[in-house]
Design a protein around this motif. Structure first.
Motif, PDB file in Angstrom:
ATOM      1  N   ALA A  94       0.831  -1.212   0.000  1.00 49.22           N
ATOM      2  CA  ALA A  94       0.000   0.000   0.000  1.00 49.22           C
ATOM      3  C   ALA A  94       0.863   1.259   0.000  1.00 49.22           C
ATOM      4  N   ARG A  95       1.944   1.266   0.774  1.00 47.96           N
ATOM      5  CA  ARG A  95       2.832   2.440   0.803  1.00 47.96           C
ATOM      6  C   ARG A  95       3.541   2.611  -0.540  1.00 47.96           C
ATOM      7  N   ARG A  96       3.963   1.500  -1.144  1.00 49.80           N
ATOM      8  CA  ARG A  96       4.624   1.591  -2.453  1.00 49.80           C
ATOM      9  C   ARG A  96       3.653   2.133  -3.505  1.00 49.80           C
ATOM     10  N   GLU A  97       2.407   1.663  -3.478  1.00 49.15           N
ATOM     11  CA  GLU A  97       1.413   2.179  -4.426  1.00 49.15           C
ATOM     12  C   GLU A  97       1.167   3.669  -4.188  1.00 49.15           C
ATOM     13  N   ALA A  98       1.096   4.070  -2.931  1.00 46.15           N
ATOM     14  CA  ALA A  98       0.881   5.487  -2.614  1.00 46.15           C
ATOM     15  C   ALA A  98       2.021   6.347  -3.148  1.00 46.15           C
ATOM     16  N   TYR A  99       3.265   5.899  -2.988  1.00 48.14           N
ATOM     17  CA  TYR A  99       4.405   6.657  -3.509  1.00 48.14           C
ATOM     18  C   TYR A  99       4.342   6.726  -5.038  1.00 48.14           C
ATOM     19  N   THR A 100       4.094   5.589  -5.664  1.00 52.16           N
ATOM     20  CA  THR A 100       4.084   5.509  -7.124  1.00 52.16           C
ATOM     21  C   THR A 100       3.044   6.432  -7.733  1.00 52.16           C
ATOM     22  N   ASN A 101       1.945   6.651  -7.049  1.00 49.04           N
ATOM     23  CA  ASN A 101       0.846   7.458  -7.569  1.00 49.04           C
ATOM     24  C   ASN A 101       0.726   8.813  -6.881  1.00 49.04           C
ATOM     25  N   ASP A 102       1.758   9.225  -6.168  1.00 51.49           N
ATOM     26  CA  ASP A 102       1.770  10.491  -5.445  1.00 51.49           C
ATOM     27  C   ASP A 102       1.685  11.660  -6.413  1.00 51.49           C
ATOM     28  N   GLN A 103       0.681  12.507  -6.220  1.00 59.08           N
ATOM     29  CA  GLN A 103       0.536  13.683  -7.077  1.00 59.08           C
ATOM     30  C   GLN A 103       0.889  14.967  -6.343  1.00 59.08           C
ATOM     31  N   ALA A 104       1.497  14.860  -5.187  1.00 57.21           N
ATOM     32  CA  ALA A 104       1.864  16.048  -4.418  1.00 57.21           C
ATOM     33  C   ALA A 104       3.223  16.582  -4.844  1.00 57.21           C
ATOM     34  N   SER A 105       3.501  16.517  -6.146  1.00 54.99           N
ATOM     35  CA  SER A 105       4.786  17.007  -6.638  1.00 54.99           C
ATOM     36  C   SER A 105       4.801  18.527  -6.592  1.00 54.99           C
ATOM     37  N   PRO A 106       5.987  19.090  -6.476  1.00 52.45           N
ATOM     38  CA  PRO A 106       6.101  20.551  -6.415  1.00 52.45           C
ATOM     39  C   PRO A 106       5.764  21.186  -7.760  1.00 52.45           C
ATOM     40  N   ASP A 107       5.445  22.477  -7.720  1.00 54.33           N
ATOM     41  CA  ASP A 107       5.175  23.146  -8.986  1.00 54.33           C
ATOM     42  C   ASP A 107       6.495  23.423  -9.710  1.00 54.33           C
TER      43      ASP A 107
END
Length: 159
Positions: A94-107
């Protein structure tokens, strides 16, 4: 960030589930498409099944403009092979999936170094003891500005 030795034994890309249903599970667009849509200017039309028509994307790396979303790659500031190598404790699926799909990237106003460090800190990853460019070196004044990506690891695959 902690300093640790990197380990890669057992690393496989399929340990990280890619492109889940995204932030809006009901729109038919997965994470990859949501990232692409968020960076478009102008935005494409979105048809049934999340089929994109039109739109354009400009790479901050090399100023290339792309008008075909299928030509875009979406990657991570900290690549998955490095994430695996510096997980301090083995991550759950679950943590790996969360990282892989993280959209909180900086502008795009953030520098690559700040984004890289931010991802490492946010996800509790270590850095190597000996690395050609330690994060502290990346933050020293540079003779010219550091180029920043349009999106995490945005690139246009060459034919």
């Amino acid at each position: 960030m902690p300093v640790a030795a990197e380990h890669r034994e057992g690393q496989k890309r399929d340990l990280y589930k890619h492109w889940n249903k995204g932030l809006n599970a009901g729109d038919g667009c997965g994470t990859r498409t949501e990232v692409i849509l968020s960076k478009a200017a102008p935005a494409p039309l979105v048809a049934a099944g999340c089929k994109l028509t039109g739109g354009s994307w400009r790479s901050a790396h090399d100023d290339v403009v792309v008008t075909d979303a299928a030509r875009l790659d979406v990657d991570h500031f900290v690549p998955l092979v490095e994430v695996y190598g510096f997980e301090q404790v083995a991550w759950s699926a679950a943590r790996r999936e969360a990282y892989t799909n993280d959209q909180a990237s900086p502008d795009t106003l953030c520098t690559y170094a700040a984004a890289w460090i931010g991802a490492k800190v946010r996800w509790g990853l270590a850095v190597a003891k000996k690395r050609p460019e330690q994060p502290s070196e990346l933050l020293k004044p540079q003779p010219r500005a550091i180029s920043t990506p349009l999106m995490e690891g945005f690139s246009v695959p060459q034919p």
